[in-house]
Scaffold this motif. Structure first.
Motif, PDB file in Angstrom:
ATOM      1  N   THR A   8      19.735 -22.394   6.271  1.00  0.00           N
ATOM      2  CA  THR A   8      21.216 -21.983   5.974  1.00  0.00           C
ATOM      3  C   THR A   8      21.948 -23.261   5.353  1.00  0.00           C
ATOM      4  O   THR A   8      22.817 -23.103   4.404  1.00  0.00           O
ATOM      5  N   ALA A   9      21.523 -24.380   5.731  1.00  0.00           N
ATOM      6  CA  ALA A   9      22.061 -25.731   5.776  1.00  0.00           C
ATOM      7  C   ALA A   9      20.905 -26.388   4.755  1.00  0.00           C
ATOM      8  O   ALA A   9      19.852 -26.019   4.649  1.00  0.00           O
ATOM      9  N   PRO A  10      21.590 -27.399   4.140  1.00  0.00           N
ATOM     10  CA  PRO A  10      20.471 -28.274   3.476  1.00  0.00           C
ATOM     11  C   PRO A  10      19.460 -28.639   4.239  1.00  0.00           C
ATOM     12  O   PRO A  10      19.566 -28.935   5.431  1.00  0.00           O
ATOM     13  N   LEU A  11      18.093 -28.575   3.800  1.00  0.00           N
ATOM     14  CA  LEU A  11      17.004 -28.966   4.556  1.00  0.00           C
ATOM     15  C   LEU A  11      16.454 -30.427   4.004  1.00  0.00           C
ATOM     16  O   LEU A  11      16.550 -30.708   2.697  1.00  0.00           O
ATOM     17  N   ILE A  12      16.366 -31.379   5.033  1.00  0.00           N
ATOM     18  CA  ILE A  12      16.126 -32.775   4.559  1.00  0.00           C
ATOM     19  C   ILE A  12      14.643 -33.105   4.856  1.00  0.00           C
ATOM     20  O   ILE A  12      14.158 -32.664   6.055  1.00  0.00           O
ATOM     21  N   ILE A  13      13.694 -33.286   3.889  1.00  0.00           N
ATOM     22  CA  ILE A  13      12.480 -33.659   3.975  1.00  0.00           C
ATOM     23  C   ILE A  13      12.162 -34.984   3.494  1.00  0.00           C
ATOM     24  O   ILE A  13      12.377 -35.384   2.444  1.00  0.00           O
ATOM     25  N   GLY A  14      11.454 -35.506   4.321  1.00  0.00           N
ATOM     26  CA  GLY A  14      10.992 -37.032   4.123  1.00  0.00           C
ATOM     27  C   GLY A  14       9.690 -37.135   3.578  1.00  0.00           C
ATOM     28  O   GLY A  14       8.763 -36.387   4.241  1.00  0.00           O
ATOM     29  N   GLY A  15       9.166 -37.920   2.824  1.00  0.00           N
ATOM     30  CA  GLY A  15       7.843 -38.198   2.071  1.00  0.00           C
ATOM     31  C   GLY A  15       7.410 -39.397   2.105  1.00  0.00           C
ATOM     32  O   GLY A  15       8.435 -40.449   1.849  1.00  0.00           O
ATOM     33  N   ARG A  16       6.545 -39.899   1.499  1.00  0.00           N
ATOM     34  CA  ARG A  16       5.894 -41.119   1.015  1.00  0.00           C
ATOM     35  C   ARG A  16       4.765 -41.144   0.057  1.00  0.00           C
ATOM     36  O   ARG A  16       3.866 -40.376   0.124  1.00  0.00           O
ATOM     37  N   LEU A  17       5.140 -41.665  -1.085  1.00  0.00           N
ATOM     38  CA  LEU A  17       4.248 -41.748  -2.207  1.00  0.00           C
ATOM     39  C   LEU A  17       3.435 -43.197  -1.781  1.00  0.00           C
ATOM     40  O   LEU A  17       3.776 -44.255  -1.844  1.00  0.00           O
ATOM     41  N   GLU A  18       2.046 -42.886  -1.475  1.00  0.00           N
ATOM     42  CA  GLU A  18       1.185 -44.320  -0.835  1.00  0.00           C
ATOM     43  C   GLU A  18       0.739 -45.027  -2.074  1.00  0.00           C
ATOM     44  O   GLU A  18       0.655 -46.157  -1.885  1.00  0.00           O
ATOM     45  N   THR A  19       0.621 -44.405  -3.315  1.00  0.00           N
ATOM     46  CA  THR A  19      -0.030 -45.091  -4.367  1.00  0.00           C
ATOM     47  C   THR A  19       0.792 -44.662  -5.550  1.00  0.00           C
ATOM     48  O   THR A  19       1.446 -43.635  -5.642  1.00  0.00           O
ATOM     49  N   GLY A  99       6.666 -45.422  -2.521  1.00  0.00           N
ATOM     50  CA  GLY A  99       7.084 -45.496  -1.102  1.00  0.00           C
ATOM     51  C   GLY A  99       7.649 -44.369  -0.523  1.00  0.00           C
ATOM     52  O   GLY A  99       7.561 -43.258  -1.286  1.00  0.00           O
ATOM     53  N   GLY A 100       8.663 -44.600   0.454  1.00  0.00           N
ATOM     54  CA  GLY A 100       9.334 -43.435   1.239  1.00  0.00           C
ATOM     55  C   GLY A 100      10.493 -42.824   0.038  1.00  0.00           C
ATOM     56  O   GLY A 100      10.947 -43.421  -0.785  1.00  0.00           O
ATOM     57  N   TYR A 101      10.588 -41.458   0.256  1.00  0.00           N
ATOM     58  CA  TYR A 101      11.462 -40.778  -0.614  1.00  0.00           C
ATOM     59  C   TYR A 101      12.348 -39.724   0.533  1.00  0.00           C
ATOM     60  O   TYR A 101      11.528 -39.404   1.480  1.00  0.00           O
ATOM     61  N   ARG A 102      13.167 -39.132   0.238  1.00  0.00           N
ATOM     62  CA  ARG A 102      14.137 -37.947   0.834  1.00  0.00           C
ATOM     63  C   ARG A 102      14.247 -37.091  -0.276  1.00  0.00           C
ATOM     64  O   ARG A 102      14.930 -37.251  -1.299  1.00  0.00           O
ATOM     65  N   ILE A 103      13.948 -35.719   0.053  1.00  0.00           N
ATOM     66  CA  ILE A 103      14.422 -34.733  -0.672  1.00  0.00           C
ATOM     67  C   ILE A 103      15.522 -33.792   0.100  1.00  0.00           C
ATOM     68  O   ILE A 103      15.245 -33.609   1.322  1.00  0.00           O
ATOM     69  N   VAL A 104      16.418 -33.341  -0.336  1.00  0.00           N
ATOM     70  CA  VAL A 104      17.685 -32.509   0.120  1.00  0.00           C
ATOM     71  C   VAL A 104      17.294 -31.389  -0.669  1.00  0.00           C
ATOM     72  O   VAL A 104      17.634 -31.124  -1.863  1.00  0.00           O
ATOM     73  N   ALA A 105      16.811 -30.264   0.027  1.00  0.00           N
ATOM     74  CA  ALA A 105      16.852 -29.083  -0.401  1.00  0.00           C
ATOM     75  C   ALA A 105      17.881 -28.074   0.082  1.00  0.00           C
ATOM     76  O   ALA A 105      18.067 -27.815   1.029  1.00  0.00           O
ATOM     77  N   GLU A 106      18.116 -27.299  -1.113  1.00  0.00           N
ATOM     78  CA  GLU A 106      19.695 -26.350  -1.061  1.00  0.00           C
ATOM     79  C   GLU A 106      19.468 -25.180  -1.618  1.00  0.00           C
ATOM     80  O   GLU A 106      19.049 -25.017  -2.694  1.00  0.00           O
ATOM     81  N   ARG A 107      19.735 -23.906  -0.776  1.00  0.00           N
ATOM     82  CA  ARG A 107      19.674 -22.715  -1.329  1.00  0.00           C
ATOM     83  C   ARG A 107      21.069 -22.364  -1.636  1.00  0.00           C
ATOM     84  O   ARG A 107      21.844 -22.256  -0.777  1.00  0.00           O
ATOM     85  N   VAL A 108      21.431 -21.951  -3.007  1.00  0.00           N
ATOM     86  CA  VAL A 108      22.646 -21.872  -3.370  1.00  0.00           C
ATOM     87  C   VAL A 108      22.821 -20.134  -3.502  1.00  0.00           C
ATOM     88  O   VAL A 108      22.129 -19.634  -4.499  1.00  0.00           O
ATOM     89  N   ARG A 109      23.862 -19.560  -2.891  1.00  0.00           N
ATOM     90  CA  ARG A 109      23.886 -18.049  -3.131  1.00  0.00           C
ATOM     91  C   ARG A 109      24.765 -17.919  -4.077  1.00  0.00           C
ATOM     92  O   ARG A 109      25.651 -18.408  -4.379  1.00  0.00           O
TER      93      ARG A 109
END
Length: 109
Positions: A8-19, A99-109
């Protein structure tokens, strides 16, 4: 449910691109007519960095060869879904940035 969570609020996802050629794929379910906004940024020591650009994003249903939406090269992707299983690929914007990254995913109604 977005990425296996009810958001219901933004979802924050962390990831890493290794190569340089690494691609991270996220799968989620959507309902017909839902609108999602994805913002992605590289991280350096845990802080957002925009001076080096943004990771790229492609949203697709069955195959990345037939994308439904591609990011705006400024780290943002907006899409109104038709429902069903969706996939979001995140990859480097060039051969030097990974390297590291962050995605902020939001559902807009």
């Amino acid at each position: 449910a977005l990425f296996g969570c009810t958001a219901t609020a933004p979802l924050i996802i962390g990831g890493r691109l290794e190569t340089r050629s690494d691609i991270d794929t996220f799968r989620f379910q959507s309902l017909n007519g839902e609108t999602f906004v994805f913002n992605v940024n590289f991280l350096v020591r845990g802080s957002i960095v925009t001076a080096i650009g943004h990771p790229r994003m492609v949203l697709y249903g069955v195959t990345p060869a037939s994308p439904l939406a591609v990011d705006d090269r400024a780290g943002t992707l907006l899409y109104v879904t038709r429902g069903g299983t969706m996939y979001l690929d995140v990859f480097s914007n060039n051969t030097q940035n990974f390297g590291g990254y962050r995605i902020v995913a939001e559902r807009v109604r």
